[in-house]
Design an enzyme around this catalytic site. Structure first.
Site, PDB file in Angstrom:
ATOM      1  N   TYR A   2      14.703   8.034  57.791  1.00  0.00           N
ATOM      2  CA  TYR A   2      13.309   8.003  58.264  1.00  0.00           C
ATOM      3  C   TYR A   2      13.071   6.816  59.190  1.00  0.00           C
ATOM      4  O   TYR A   2      12.354   6.922  60.186  1.00  0.00           O
ATOM      5  CB  TYR A   2      12.329   7.928  57.078  1.00  0.00           C
ATOM      6  CG  TYR A   2      12.202   9.237  56.335  1.00  0.00           C
ATOM      7  CD1 TYR A   2      11.362  10.250  56.797  1.00  0.00           C
ATOM      8  CD2 TYR A   2      12.913   9.472  55.160  1.00  0.00           C
ATOM      9  CE1 TYR A   2      11.243  11.451  56.126  1.00  0.00           C
ATOM     10  CE2 TYR A   2      12.809  10.674  54.477  1.00  0.00           C
ATOM     11  CZ  TYR A   2      11.971  11.657  54.967  1.00  0.00           C
ATOM     12  OH  TYR A   2      11.863  12.846  54.297  1.00  0.00           O
ATOM     13  N   ASP A  48       5.812   5.848  47.082  1.00  0.00           N
ATOM     14  CA  ASP A  48       6.607   6.656  48.011  1.00  0.00           C
ATOM     15  C   ASP A  48       7.872   5.900  48.380  1.00  0.00           C
ATOM     16  O   ASP A  48       7.920   4.671  48.308  1.00  0.00           O
ATOM     17  CB  ASP A  48       5.805   6.985  49.278  1.00  0.00           C
ATOM     18  CG  ASP A  48       6.434   8.149  50.029  1.00  0.00           C
ATOM     19  OD1 ASP A  48       6.204   9.312  49.642  1.00  0.00           O
ATOM     20  OD2 ASP A  48       7.207   7.896  50.967  1.00  0.00           O
TER      21      ASP A  48
HETATM   22  O1  CP3 Z   1       5.012  12.549  41.353  1.00  0.00           O
HETATM   23  C1  CP3 Z   1       5.907  11.958  41.980  1.00  0.00           C
HETATM   24  O2  CP3 Z   1       7.008  12.494  42.243  1.00  0.00           O
HETATM   25  C2  CP3 Z   1       5.707  10.506  42.313  1.00  0.00           C
HETATM   26  C3  CP3 Z   1       5.420  10.126  43.643  1.00  0.00           C
HETATM   27  C4  CP3 Z   1       6.334  10.414  44.829  1.00  0.00           C
HETATM   28  C5  CP3 Z   1       5.813  10.721  46.099  1.00  0.00           C
HETATM   29  N1  CP3 Z   1       6.835  10.753  46.996  1.00  0.00           N
HETATM   30  C6  CP3 Z   1       4.376  10.932  46.403  1.00  0.00           C
HETATM   31  C7  CP3 Z   1       3.980  11.595  47.648  1.00  0.00           C
HETATM   32  C8  CP3 Z   1       7.722  10.345  44.962  1.00  0.00           C
HETATM   33  C9  CP3 Z   1       8.782  10.114  43.889  1.00  0.00           C
HETATM   34  C10 CP3 Z   1       8.030  10.544  46.333  1.00  0.00           C
HETATM   35  C11 CP3 Z   1       9.399  10.480  46.885  1.00  0.00           C
HETATM   36  C12 CP3 Z   1       9.617  10.851  48.285  1.00  0.00           C
HETATM   37  N2  CP3 Z   1       8.820  10.604  49.363  1.00  0.00           N
HETATM   38  C13 CP3 Z   1      10.810  11.460  48.754  1.00  0.00           C
HETATM   39  C14 CP3 Z   1      12.011  11.779  47.913  1.00  0.00           C
HETATM   40  C15 CP3 Z   1      11.829  12.962  47.034  1.00  0.00           C
HETATM   41  C16 CP3 Z   1      11.616  14.235  47.756  1.00  0.00           C
HETATM   42  O3  CP3 Z   1      10.530  14.814  47.634  1.00  0.00           O
HETATM   43  O4  CP3 Z   1      12.563  14.679  48.418  1.00  0.00           O
HETATM   44  C17 CP3 Z   1      10.672  11.639  50.136  1.00  0.00           C
HETATM   45  C18 CP3 Z   1      11.688  12.278  51.064  1.00  0.00           C
HETATM   46  C19 CP3 Z   1       9.418  11.072  50.513  1.00  0.00           C
HETATM   47  C20 CP3 Z   1       8.873  10.947  51.890  1.00  0.00           C
HETATM   48  C21 CP3 Z   1       7.587  11.651  52.044  1.00  0.00           C
HETATM   49  N3  CP3 Z   1       6.397  11.286  51.443  1.00  0.00           N
HETATM   50  C22 CP3 Z   1       7.332  12.784  52.835  1.00  0.00           C
HETATM   51  C23 CP3 Z   1       8.380  13.526  53.653  1.00  0.00           C
HETATM   52  C24 CP3 Z   1       5.970  13.082  52.694  1.00  0.00           C
HETATM   53  C25 CP3 Z   1       5.192  14.138  53.463  1.00  0.00           C
HETATM   54  C26 CP3 Z   1       5.474  15.508  53.007  1.00  0.00           C
HETATM   55  C27 CP3 Z   1       4.489  15.912  51.949  1.00  0.00           C
HETATM   56  O5  CP3 Z   1       4.922  16.441  50.905  1.00  0.00           O
HETATM   57  O6  CP3 Z   1       3.319  15.752  52.223  1.00  0.00           O
HETATM   58  C28 CP3 Z   1       5.414  12.157  51.783  1.00  0.00           C
HETATM   59  C29 CP3 Z   1       4.010  12.101  51.304  1.00  0.00           C
HETATM   60  C30 CP3 Z   1       3.779  12.128  49.822  1.00  0.00           C
HETATM   61  N4  CP3 Z   1       4.455  11.364  48.918  1.00  0.00           N
HETATM   62  C31 CP3 Z   1       2.812  12.904  49.129  1.00  0.00           C
HETATM   63  C32 CP3 Z   1       2.926  12.575  47.775  1.00  0.00           C
HETATM   64  C33 CP3 Z   1       2.095  13.094  46.636  1.00  0.00           C
HETATM   65  C34 CP3 Z   1       1.802  13.857  49.773  1.00  0.00           C
HETATM   66  C35 CP3 Z   1       0.805  13.084  50.538  1.00  0.00           C
HETATM   67  C36 CP3 Z   1      -0.642  13.516  50.373  1.00  0.00           C
HETATM   68  O7  CP3 Z   1      -1.151  13.594  49.232  1.00  0.00           O
HETATM   69  O8  CP3 Z   1      -1.279  13.715  51.387  1.00  0.00           O
END
Ligand code: CP3
Length: 360
Positions: free
Chosen positions: A166, A90
């Protein structure tokens, strides 16, 4: 010495067999099928992911368990054979490894102990970085060893502005008022935070490359929240600095920049940052991108992820339009943003098979 050189050459040869890396280096345009991968291709829309996720504890526990993280990185590779895997981690690993309290609250997204002044910033440091982020590099090593020959591994980090937003807000935000105030005041505080993030990001991405990542992507998800002047100083300039410093250490590593929502400023971004490729959000007009951006950078994108939720025929029609408009220039098919959790895996497979079978 010579052995190292041979090893480097062997590694280079191996890398060059991967279509995604060739496209990033502008070495193949119209032979074979279009390289593709999807942002957020590992995640909640996959039942296999949800199973591993349920056993892992918190989201961060999953990221730091290199065996489980490697498994979920590989799940989409097995499910629909994209041209690349993206490391499962992440963008908030960097603040966490710098010592900030970071947690992911179910249904609420990330929560951080806000850093809003020099005093809070002084508590963060590179000291513990490798100890905390170490397992992520272990994931990279494991995935690199297990991927098919023709599949690339993309490492990533958040860009300084998005990560700082963030860190300052203490989580997601609608207005980004606190983070933007710090940027607009051009404060000593924001400058120091940005400098720390540039250094940490170069360090972190270098470690991923040394562990086996074949390309890296810099996510600037909230680039569209700034104005023109701040976009130049706090989106373009740090992306340029990170790309330059990373390439000082690893001259061959392709860098993908994703300044989501940058609009016409995509042109300055593509021209001035030195990234090899720009990730396009879904709103970017492709004819414009081909004309204005393609001379400076390989294009990646930009199917709206919501197209995967609607009628299959519509999804394929829009995908075809993207493939046609970008035929003959270096292009990597992707979405304009991440796959949504409610997406059907069957639909992702249909899209993947379609792109793989498409010819000009
Ligand atoms: O497959 C992929 O893309 C690889 C892994 C990846 C994740 N986050 C896993 C994740 C990547 C490249 C990210 C980048 C990320 N994380 C960004 C930039 C890209 C985008 O989506 O805009 C941002 C802003 C984040 C911050 C973040 N992480 C947020 C806002 C959240 C919560 C919102 C959500 O979708 O749940 C996360 C959690 C997150 N990161 C999850 C995953 C698979 C979900 C968590 C879960 O499984 O409970």
């Amino acid at each position: 010495m010579y052995m190292d050189k041979d090893k480097d050459e062997a590694k280079r040869q191996k890398t060059m067999t991967k279509p995604l890396i060739r496209a990033l280096k502008r070495e193949s345009v119209d032979t074979g099928s279009r390289p593709f991968w999807f942002m957020r291709q590992a995640g909640r829309y996959m039942a296999d992911y949800r199973k591993v996720r349920a056993d892992a504890g918190t989201f961060l526990d999953l990221v730091y368990d290199s065996e489980k993280a490697a498994e979920v990185t590989l799940q989409p590779v097995r499910a629909f054979q994209p041209s690349a895997a993206i490391l499962f981690a992440d963008i908030l690993i960097v603040p966490h490894a710098l010592g900030q309290d970071v947690s992911f609250v179910k249904g609420e997204g990330p929560k951080l102990a806000p850093v809003r002044d020099r005093k809070a910033l002084a508590a963060l440091a590179m000291d513990g970085f490798d100890r905390i982020a170490g397992p992520v590099c272990e994931t990279v090593r494991k995935v690199a060893a297990r991927l098919p020959e023709d599949t690339a591994l993309i490492g990533f980090a958040g860009a300084p502005w998005t990560v700082a937003s963030y860190m300052i807000e203490g989580g997601g935000s609608k207005t980004f008022a606190q983070a933007k105030t710090a940027v607009f005041a051009d404060s000593e505080f924001y400058g120091a935070l940005e400098e720390m993030l540039v250094e940490a990001t170069v360090h972190y991405l270098s470690a991923q490359v040394e562990a086996g990542a074949g390309a890296v992507q810099l996510f600037d998800t909230w680039a569209s929240m700034l104005d023109e002047k701040s976009f130049h100083t706090h989106v373009i300039e740090p992306a340029r600095a990170i790309t330059e410093k990373l390439k000082d250490r690893h001259p061959d590593i392709p860098v993908i920049g994703f300044p989501k929502g940058a609009g016409p400023l995509y042109e300055d971004y593509a021209r001035e940052t030195g990234v090899d490729c720009v990730g396009l959000d879904s709103l970017v007009p492709l004819d414009w991108a081909v004309e204005k951006l393609s001379p400076h950078a390989v294009l990646q994108g930009n199917l709206d992820p919501v197209r995967l939720l609607g009628p299959e025929e519509d999804m394929l029609n829009v995908a075809d339009m993207i493939l046609r408009k970008t035929a003959g220039i270096p292009h990597i098919f992707n979405l304009g943003h991440g796959i949504l959790p409610e997406t059907d895996l069957g639909r992702v497979r249909v899209l993947a098979d379609h792109i793989r079978g498409w010819r000009p």
